[in-house]
Design an enzyme around this catalytic site. Structure first.
Site, short mmCIF file in Angstrom:
data_model
loop_
_atom_site.label_atom_id
_atom_site.label_comp_id
_atom_site.label_asym_id
_atom_site.label_seq_id
_atom_site.Cartn_x
_atom_site.Cartn_y
_atom_site.Cartn_z
N TRP A 167 0.67 -0.88 -0.05
CA TRP A 167 0.06 0.02 -0.07
C TRP A 167 0.67 1.29 -0.01
O TRP A 167 1.98 1.22 0.65
CB TRP A 167 -0.82 -0.18 1.17
CG TRP A 167 -1.68 1.13 1.38
CD1 TRP A 167 -2.78 1.39 0.61
CD2 TRP A 167 -1.24 2.58 2.16
NE1 TRP A 167 -3.18 2.89 0.97
CE2 TRP A 167 -2.22 3.38 1.88
CE3 TRP A 167 -0.37 2.73 3.04
CZ2 TRP A 167 -2.35 4.63 2.59
CZ3 TRP A 167 -0.44 3.93 3.80
CH2 TRP A 167 -1.41 4.90 3.17
N ASP A 332 -16.55 11.96 -2.49
CA ASP A 332 -15.85 10.82 -2.13
C ASP A 332 -16.76 10.28 -0.96
O ASP A 332 -17.80 10.62 -0.66
CB ASP A 332 -14.31 10.90 -1.90
CG ASP A 332 -13.61 9.59 -1.81
OD1 ASP A 332 -13.63 8.94 -0.95
OD2 ASP A 332 -13.14 9.53 -3.08
N ASP A 333 -15.91 9.57 -0.11
CA ASP A 333 -16.54 8.85 1.02
C ASP A 333 -17.49 9.83 1.95
O ASP A 333 -16.87 11.03 2.22
CB ASP A 333 -15.59 7.97 1.89
CG ASP A 333 -15.99 6.90 2.60
OD1 ASP A 333 -17.29 6.91 2.71
OD2 ASP A 333 -14.99 6.31 3.24
N ARG A 409 -10.30 -2.12 8.90
CA ARG A 409 -11.01 -0.73 8.55
C ARG A 409 -12.52 -0.68 9.04
O ARG A 409 -13.21 -0.22 8.47
CB ARG A 409 -10.83 -0.16 7.07
CG ARG A 409 -11.08 1.07 6.73
CD ARG A 409 -10.79 1.41 5.42
NE ARG A 409 -10.86 3.05 5.07
CZ ARG A 409 -11.89 3.38 4.26
NH1 ARG A 409 -12.71 2.57 3.64
NH2 ARG A 409 -11.81 4.72 4.13
N LYS A 442 -16.61 5.78 -8.57
CA LYS A 442 -15.23 5.47 -8.07
C LYS A 442 -15.60 4.25 -7.27
O LYS A 442 -16.22 4.33 -6.06
CB LYS A 442 -14.52 6.54 -7.09
CG LYS A 442 -13.24 6.10 -6.60
CD LYS A 442 -12.46 7.23 -5.93
CE LYS A 442 -11.12 7.02 -5.50
NZ LYS A 442 -10.00 6.95 -6.53
N TRP A 443 -15.08 3.07 -7.75
CA TRP A 443 -15.61 1.77 -7.08
C TRP A 443 -14.46 1.44 -6.28
O TRP A 443 -13.29 0.87 -6.80
CB TRP A 443 -15.80 0.90 -8.09
CG TRP A 443 -16.46 -0.61 -7.57
CD1 TRP A 443 -15.86 -1.53 -6.88
CD2 TRP A 443 -17.83 -0.98 -7.82
NE1 TRP A 443 -16.75 -2.44 -6.58
CE2 TRP A 443 -17.98 -2.06 -7.41
CE3 TRP A 443 -18.91 -0.61 -8.72
CZ2 TRP A 443 -19.21 -3.20 -7.47
CZ3 TRP A 443 -20.19 -1.41 -8.79
CH2 TRP A 443 -20.11 -2.42 -8.24
N ASP A 444 -14.64 1.30 -4.82
CA ASP A 444 -13.28 1.31 -4.07
C ASP A 444 -13.61 -0.37 -3.49
O ASP A 444 -14.66 -0.94 -3.50
CB ASP A 444 -13.20 2.05 -2.90
CG ASP A 444 -11.93 2.21 -2.46
OD1 ASP A 444 -11.04 1.62 -2.81
OD2 ASP A 444 -11.65 3.50 -2.02
N ASN A 446 -11.31 -1.92 -0.25
CA ASN A 446 -10.44 -1.40 0.86
C ASN A 446 -10.23 -2.62 1.91
O ASN A 446 -9.56 -2.19 3.02
CB ASN A 446 -10.95 -0.11 1.79
CG ASN A 446 -10.89 1.06 0.96
OD1 ASN A 446 -9.67 1.26 0.51
ND2 ASN A 446 -11.55 1.87 0.91
N CYS A 490 -10.87 1.05 -7.95
CA CYS A 490 -9.94 1.47 -6.77
C CYS A 490 -9.83 0.47 -5.75
O CYS A 490 -10.91 -0.27 -5.54
CB CYS A 490 -10.44 2.66 -6.12
SG CYS A 490 -9.29 3.45 -4.74
N ASP A 512 -2.83 5.37 -3.45
CA ASP A 512 -3.18 6.18 -2.37
C ASP A 512 -2.06 7.28 -2.17
O ASP A 512 -2.54 8.30 -1.58
CB ASP A 512 -3.57 5.56 -1.15
CG ASP A 512 -5.01 5.10 -1.06
OD1 ASP A 512 -5.71 5.37 -2.17
OD2 ASP A 512 -5.52 4.22 -0.19
#
Length: 689
Positions: A167, A332-333, A409, A442-444, A446, A490, A512
């Site tokens: 990362w 974003d988020d 997370r 934007k498809w994340d 995490n 993403c 990132d």
């Protein structure tokens, strides 16, 4: 082009500069003949009659020569196919038939009720290979089903190139001598991973612009494995496909089938750079959706706001972004559910009523009124335990009975292999994209797989494959239903970048890490296989408080990000009027050179090694050079750059200096006057006159 011998036993695929040949023996053994420069069918037939080497004790004459080695029989090399039934393990196949359509080749083999079809397709100089396994008998378990095995010619001194990282430090290029044994890279994490990109290249004496290079890239967005083996007789084979271990992929009942992902291979005699340009052209032509359309300059709100989102605040950022020349504004988020931190809300894909009382449509309309497109961030494959979704369906996450549900997370992974989960996400996302004029997602992703269990499922291992197949199906379904929406892949940065996800998304989030100096090495590695057309790169605040605190000029930050799809991610409300005015000029310059960057041929003039680094893009009669001076020591002058890919008989005028260059262009004046001191950058544009 596909050519077939008169006896129907030798096949030759031919591209603009390369050829690929295979042969079937009378014993139903499929042998590799040639991969490299173009040859004729007669050449291939001559190779086919060469005898196999004499038997040596404890060795197999097939190892290192078979096109697709299976488990079982007189073989010791790594098998590409390993299957078992209740009665036996391994494969003893017989050739049945071949077929062709539009120069694509199919070779069909059978072992009892299992049909194995090998597929080949030459696209320019890239050979696409994949396998279809169809079961017409008792249940078969696929322990391993690789997409292809690639065989290299007999050479001494092979060198392996790969991209490794973690990362915030993805896609770093390393080259090393290949030694006897196996080198295995891959991911056990359920997604492509930050640790390796699914690509390798091999050469013996190549440079950036000269020498033969063999490369292979896998199109799969889940766990994967590529093994590079130098066998006892020095022959080299590369085997790769979905899944990392041999613990099982799928079970096939009667009437079921499985098609592996594509494992693509490329031969080039143009060095590392020539191979990269061929990969880029292949992806722009055959892989990336709408690759002929340039991607817009975007602004993303994350680093400006993190979770402290309000509609009025987003409107203020949008006004500043529009004034700068931004074309796509992305929230974003933090816009949905109870998402005031990373502890809650994932899975509840409806706008937060306190932050967006009228939903997303009023903000989207405002953004459109400013002349920009509107985008949002989502992470559909994840769920927070503190969410309405999890409270209603705790059984929907991957988990093991009687074991703790591990959180990273503060989130868990939804079991996308379940039909009910797939349908829920489709309904949520389709409703969301229908509720407001959304242009971009934007498809994340995490979080890696850890507790990859599926209580009650007869064959829980299948979730590793079926999660990815369901992801692809969901993206395909959404793109069909909402053709005007663009998607970005993403995964905490560059954790899901591969040919498979690229065939369904319009760009990828590279890392990132937005520090402009670190990005030079990340982008250098990324360019070995993937084009600038998909490489999202942002200009963020200085000091870089998100990562390392480094201070850098707006000039250096912009020129670094202009090497890909330009984005801005800083807190524009804190930028001074002078910074906003300078940024407006950089955005305007990027729009001028964007066709060259996103659609041109890339030449890596100097790699990032602590001094001067530079890349060049060529499209038609125009070229642009982006150069970065990382550091200047001991009074040494900035070195000159010799440009590539231009007509040596033509003259080119440099717009920044007014100089006219004849023949092979050597840039020095513009660099030495434009680059001074540490962390400086320059853009030089030339046009044929």
């Amino acid at each position: 082009m596909l050519e077939i011998s008169e006896n129907g036993r030798t096949w030759l695929l031919t591209g603009p500069t390369s050829g690929y040949a295979i042969h079937l023996t009378d014993d139903h053994e499929l042998l590799h003949l040639h991969w490299g420069p173009r040859i004729t069918l007669a050449d291939a037939e001559a190779l086919a009659v060469r005898p196999l080497p004499d038997y040596r004790p404890f060795e197999s004459p097939l190892d290192g020569r078979e096109e697709y080695p299976v488990e079982g029989g007189p073989r010791f090399a790594r098998p590409a196919l390993s299957v078992r039934t209740e009665e036996r393990r391994g494969t003893e196949w017989r050739f049945e038939a071949y077929g062709s359509e539009d120069d694509a080749l199919r070779l069909r083999f059978r072992d009892g009720g299992l049909a194995v079809t090998l597929h080949y397709r030459m696209r320019d100089d890239v050979v696409e290979r994949w396998v279809t396994l169809g079961n017409e008998g008792p249940e078969v378990e696929l322990l391993r089903a690789d997409s292809a095995t690639w065989t290299l010619p007999d050479r001494d001194g092979w060198r392996l190139s790969q991209l490794h990282g973690r990362w915030a430090a993805e896609s770093r290029l390393v080259r090393s001598d290949l030694t006897y044994g196996e080198k295995v890279i891959g991911s056990r994490r359920g997604h492509t991973g930050h640790q390796h990109l699914p690509w390798v290249a091999l050469d013996t004496d190549a440079t950036e612009e000269r020498g033969e290079v063999y490369g292979c890239a896998l199109g799969w967005s889940g766990s994967w494995r590529i093994a590079v083996a130098q066998l006892a007789d020095a022959r080299v084979q590369i085997t790769g496909g979905a899944g990392h271990d041999d613990s099982g992929l799928l079970r096939l009942a009667a009437g079921e089938s499985f098609t592996t992902p594509v494992f693509a291979g490329l031969w080039s005699d143009g060095g590392y750079g020539g191979a990269s340009r061929a990969w880029h052209a292949y992806q722009r032509t055959y892989v990336i959706p709408d690759a002929g359309e340039d991607r817009p300059v975007l602004f993303n709100s994350w680093e400006a706001t993190e979770f402290e989102i309000s509609e009025e605040q987003q409107r203020a950022l949008a006004r500043r972004a529009a004034d700068m020349g931004v074309e796509l504004f992305v929230v974003d988020d933090g816009w949905f559910g109870a998402r005031t931190s990373d502890r809650a809300g994932l899975g509840d894909w409806t706008p937060n009523p306190d932050r967006f009382p009228g939903g997303l449509k009023p903000l989207a309309d405002h953004v459109h009124g400013l002349g920009m497109q509107f985008g949002i961030w989502v992470e559909p494959e994840m769920v927070n335990p503190d969410s309405d979704l999890y409270r209603a369906h705790p059984e929907w996450v991957q988990h093991q009975t009687g074991r703790k549900r591990t959180e990273f997370r503060n989130q868990l992974v939804l079991n996308l292999a379940r039909d009910d989960v797939q349908e829920y996400l489709w309904e949520q996302l389709d409703t969301l994209l229908s509720s407001a004029p959304i242009d971009y997602v934007k498809w994340d992703f995490n979080r890696c797989f850890t507790d990859a269990g599926w209580p009650g499922e007869a064959y829980p291992q299948r979730l590793w494959v079926d999660h990815v197949r369901a992801l692809y199906g969901l993206l395909d379904r959404l793109r069909d239903a909402h053709p005007g929406v663009a998607f970005e892949s993403c995964s905490g940065g560059g954790g899901r970048i591969d040919l498979g996800v690229m065939s369904r998304t319009d760009q990828v989030w590279t890392s990132d890490n937005t520090d402009p100096l670190d990005r030079l090495a990340i982008q250098h590695g990324f360019s070995q296989i993937h084009p600038a057309r998909v490489m999202a790169a942002w200009v963020t605040d200085s000091p870089n408080v998100q990562l390392n605190g480094r201070v850098s000029s707006l000039r250096f930050r912009f020129v670094s990000a202009m090497a890909g799809v330009l984005g801005v991610g800083g807190d524009l409300t804190e930028w001074t009027d002078d910074e906003l005015a300078e940024a407006r000029k950089w955005v305007g310059l990027y729009k001028e050179i964007r066709p060259l960057v996103q659609r041109g041929d890339l030449y890596r003039l100097r790699p990032p090694q602590g001094g001067l680094s530079a890349v060049q893009y060529v499209l038609g009669d125009e070229t642009v050079v982006l150069a970065w001076l990382e550091a200047q020591r001991y009074g040494e002058p900035v070195p000159a750059l010799r440009l590539r890919g231009l007509d040596p008989t033509a003259s080119y005028e440099c717009r920044e200096t007014g100089e006219v260059h004849r023949g092979a262009v050597l840039l020095h004046h513009g660099l030495r006057t434009g680059l001074r001191g540490d962390l400086d950058a320059a853009v030089l544009r030339l046009r044929r006159i």
